[in-house]
Design an enzyme around this catalytic site. Structure first.
Site, PDB file in Angstrom:
ATOM      1  CE1 TYR A   1      -4.254  -1.136  -0.470  1.00  0.00           C
ATOM      2  CE2 TYR A   1      -3.925  -1.976   1.460  1.00  0.00           C
ATOM      3  CZ  TYR A   1      -4.224  -2.146   0.674  1.00  0.00           C
ATOM      4  OH  TYR A   1      -6.568  -3.342   0.556  1.00  0.00           O
TER       5      TYR A   1
ATOM      6  CG  ASN B   1     -12.964  -2.220   2.222  1.00  0.00           C
ATOM      7  OD1 ASN B   1     -11.589  -3.101   2.667  1.00  0.00           O
ATOM      8  ND2 ASN B   1     -12.943  -0.994   1.456  1.00  0.00           N
TER       9      ASN B   1
HETATM   10  P1  GDP Z   1      -9.856   0.172  -2.595  1.00  0.00           P
HETATM   11  O1  GDP Z   1      -9.391   0.739  -4.275  1.00  0.00           O
HETATM   12  O2  GDP Z   1     -11.710   0.655  -2.870  1.00  0.00           O
HETATM   13  O3  GDP Z   1      -9.383  -0.764  -1.368  1.00  0.00           O
HETATM   14  O4  GDP Z   1      -9.687   2.219  -1.876  1.00  0.00           O
HETATM   15  P2  GDP Z   1      -8.037   2.443  -2.010  1.00  0.00           P
HETATM   16  O5  GDP Z   1      -7.161   1.892  -2.993  1.00  0.00           O
HETATM   17  O6  GDP Z   1      -8.051   3.825  -1.926  1.00  0.00           O
HETATM   18  O7  GDP Z   1      -7.548   2.517  -0.286  1.00  0.00           O
HETATM   19  C1  GDP Z   1      -7.604   1.094  -0.035  1.00  0.00           C
HETATM   20  C2  GDP Z   1      -8.167   0.991   1.455  1.00  0.00           C
HETATM   21  O8  GDP Z   1      -7.662   1.749   2.537  1.00  0.00           O
HETATM   22  C3  GDP Z   1      -9.701   0.875   1.221  1.00  0.00           C
HETATM   23  O9  GDP Z   1      -9.832  -0.340   0.369  1.00  0.00           O
HETATM   24  C4  GDP Z   1      -9.960   1.680   2.676  1.00  0.00           C
HETATM   25  O10 GDP Z   1     -10.301  -0.024   3.376  1.00  0.00           O
HETATM   26  C5  GDP Z   1      -8.726   1.902   2.871  1.00  0.00           C
HETATM   27  N1  GDP Z   1      -9.147   3.549   2.950  1.00  0.00           N
HETATM   28  C6  GDP Z   1      -9.869   4.245   1.935  1.00  0.00           C
HETATM   29  N2  GDP Z   1      -9.645   5.684   1.915  1.00  0.00           N
HETATM   30  C7  GDP Z   1     -10.287   5.690   3.454  1.00  0.00           C
HETATM   31  C8  GDP Z   1     -10.168   6.536   3.878  1.00  0.00           C
HETATM   32  O11 GDP Z   1     -11.005   7.682   3.759  1.00  0.00           O
HETATM   33  N3  GDP Z   1     -10.636   5.905   5.439  1.00  0.00           N
HETATM   34  C9  GDP Z   1     -10.696   5.107   5.727  1.00  0.00           C
HETATM   35  N4  GDP Z   1     -10.147   4.892   6.959  1.00  0.00           N
HETATM   36  N5  GDP Z   1     -10.567   4.140   5.122  1.00  0.00           N
HETATM   37  C10 GDP Z   1      -9.971   4.087   3.970  1.00  0.00           C
END
Ligand code: GDP
Length: 136
Positions: A49, A112
């Protein structure tokens, strides 16, 4: 045909729904090209990440991803990246459509249930992070 990278996250494995998620993946027409259960270290989760390093949720996200075993997958289908993103639903389960993985199996934005690559470049990085070419 396109390949994408997916994770059945630690919450889903812990809740005993990994099999149901896999059945939905197969039912949707994906070919499972690679699959392994792993338990990421904190450092491995941070590497995966790295794009989110500066975000406030980075610490919690990498703690969660290294909190227990997960299932990493290479999935193949026509337009696989978008197809799997659509099947997963919105990042926040509260905003995800009914019938999606995150709506049905996710509890919160932190827990999630699934991950999916969001573009060809990220799919290439993420597949290469967890699978050797020979395995796929
Ligand atoms: P994804 O591609 O839909 O999984 O989303 P992202 O790559 O943007 O973010 C990776 C993971 O970080 C997500 O699946 C969430 O579990 C977490 N995450 C993303 N945005 C947020 C946020 O605004 N708050 C929190 N607490 N977790 C987040």
């Amino acid at each position: 045909m396109q390949r994408t990278f997916a994770i059945i996250k630690p919450d889903a494995v812990k809740n005993g729904v990994a099999g149901q998620i896999l059945a939905r993946i197969e039912g949707a027409g994906f070919r499972v090209v690679g699959m392994r259960m792993i338990h990421m270290s904190k450092a491995e989760a941070e590497g995966f990440y790295h794009v989110h390093k500066a975000r406030p949720f980075f610490g919690g996200l990498t703690d969660f991803m290294s909190s227990g075993p997960c299932v990493v997958l290479c999935l193949e289908a026509a337009d696989a990246i978008k197809k799997w993103r659509d099947l997963m639903g919105a990042t926040d389960p509260a905003k995800a459509e009914p019938g999606t993985m995150r709506k049905d199996f996710g509890a919160s934005i932190d827990n999630n249930a699934t991950h999916g690559s969001d573009a060809p470049e990220t799919a290439a990085f993420e597949l290469g992070y967890f699978f050797r070419g020979m395995e796929l």
